[in-house]
Design an enzyme around this catalytic site. Structure first.
Site, short mmCIF file in Angstrom:
data_model
loop_
_atom_site.label_atom_id
_atom_site.label_comp_id
_atom_site.label_asym_id
_atom_site.label_seq_id
_atom_site.Cartn_x
_atom_site.Cartn_y
_atom_site.Cartn_z
N HIS A 202 12.04 7.62 6.66
CA HIS A 202 11.69 6.25 7.04
C HIS A 202 12.69 5.61 8.00
O HIS A 202 13.02 4.42 7.90
CB HIS A 202 11.53 5.39 5.80
N GLU B 249 -0.04 4.67 3.22
CA GLU B 249 0.69 4.54 4.48
C GLU B 249 -0.04 5.30 5.59
O GLU B 249 -0.02 6.53 5.63
CB GLU B 249 2.10 5.08 4.31
N HIS C 249 4.49 -0.26 4.58
CA HIS C 249 4.75 0.39 3.30
C HIS C 249 4.45 -0.57 2.13
O HIS C 249 5.29 -0.76 1.25
CB HIS C 249 6.21 0.86 3.24
#
Length: 323
Positions: A103, A288, A173
């Site tokens: 991420h 996601e 997210h």
């Protein structure tokens, strides 16, 4: 409408914006582009917050790992061994998931304060990721426009440009709990995905695209989701110019339904099995929309390379209804 939400240790103020339209109320923070809350009614008209979030800024600062409701970049999901090659040049990233990148690194987009300006029925968040931020090449100018449409759906429109070749994979997210009760394990899920990307013990794709038929990954017909998922599904539609509906999440008890439409080729389903305290495992489901994990090291996957003169564009729409 905006209000002061808190102050970071370096004195940077954080603001909260409230959007409301067609029965949907959304609160968005300048810190991390976080969607703090989404309030929608059930089949009996009772309103509840259907995403996981914290009441104050300290909650997000103290518990950053689950990325609650945040904008993720420069690269969503994992890059194996925190490295990749582009045009013959090797790049080393910040490892945060064991030896891997996750991420966007230790200070990804989820831990940055975004510039926010109002637009019709929403806000436009923007920031510049300088060349070398978390190891990624190129100065990346990013904008994410979050709006509510006439039906109360929440739309994310992503754009980015770069001054040097780089890789980009942006997502939202959010963790959804359509019951509003803190337990999403009873939700039903339907996915327009005939394949998924199998992973190793570190959740890094093997490179295969496996058929879901006869496996626990087959959600082509709606069924109980349960727990035990942190996997990327290969959407049947592939990359599209306009957002196409690919998923439906439903809470039978409340009647609330969430639909997901996207231009992206993949969707990561994470059932929140490892949410840390004060959160409860299984309290919410992350859906996601994305390009595939580790695509910079997998030329057989859809490309995430962005070059100067190109514009990265992606769109995802979360729709809310009842049944």
């Amino acid at each position: 409408m905006s209000e002061h939400f808190g102050t970071l240790s370096d004195g940077t103020p954080v603001h909260r914006w409230t959007l409301e339209r067609a029965g949907t109320r959304v609160r968005i923070l300048s810190y991390g582009g976080i969607v703090q809350s989404v309030e929608v009614p059930d089949r009996d008209g009772r309103t509840a917050d259907v995403v996981l979030g914290f009441a104050d800024l300290d909650g997000y600062l103290a518990t950053p790992e689950p990325f609650l409701g945040a904008l993720i970049g420069r690269y969503a999901n994992r890059i194996a061994h925190a490295r990749f090659r582009l045009d013959g040049v090797a790049y080393a990233l910040e490892p945060v998931d064991g030896p891997h990148s996750l991420h966007g690194g230790a200070r990804g987009f989820d831990k940055r304060v975004w510039d926010v300006e109002p637009v019709e029925h929403g806000v436009r968040l923007s920031r510049v990721a300088e060349d070398g931020e978390e190891g990624f090449p190129g100065r990346l100018e990013v904008a994410v426009t979050c709006t509510l449409d006439a039906a109360g759906a929440l739309r994310f429109a992503y754009e980015a440009v770069t001054d040097a070749p780089t890789v980009v994979n942006l997502t939202h997210h959010g963790y959804f709990d359509l019951s509003g009760s803190g337990n999403a394990s009873g939700h039903d899920l339907r996915l327009a995905a005939s394949r998924h990307t199998p992973v190793d013990a570190d959740l890094i794709p093997t490179g295969a695209l496996a058929e879901v038929t006869g496996t626990r990954f087959d959600f082509r017909t709606a069924r109980k989701l349960g727990t035990g998922y942190d996997h990327n599904f290969v959407l049947d539609k592939g990359v599209t110019a306009a957002a196409v509906e690919v998923a439906e999440l439903c809470d039978p008890a409340s009647g609330r339904v969430l639909t997901v439409a996207t231009t992206e080729p993949g969707l990561q389903v994470y059932t929140g099995d490892h949410l840390p305290e004060p959160l409860v495992p299984g309290a919410g489901v992350a859906l996601e929309t994305q390009h595939f994990p580790d695509s910079p090291n997998r030329p057989e996957f859809p490309s995430t390379v962005l070059r100067p003169g190109q514009v990265y564009r992606s769109e995802t729409v979360y729709g809310f209804g009842v049944r």
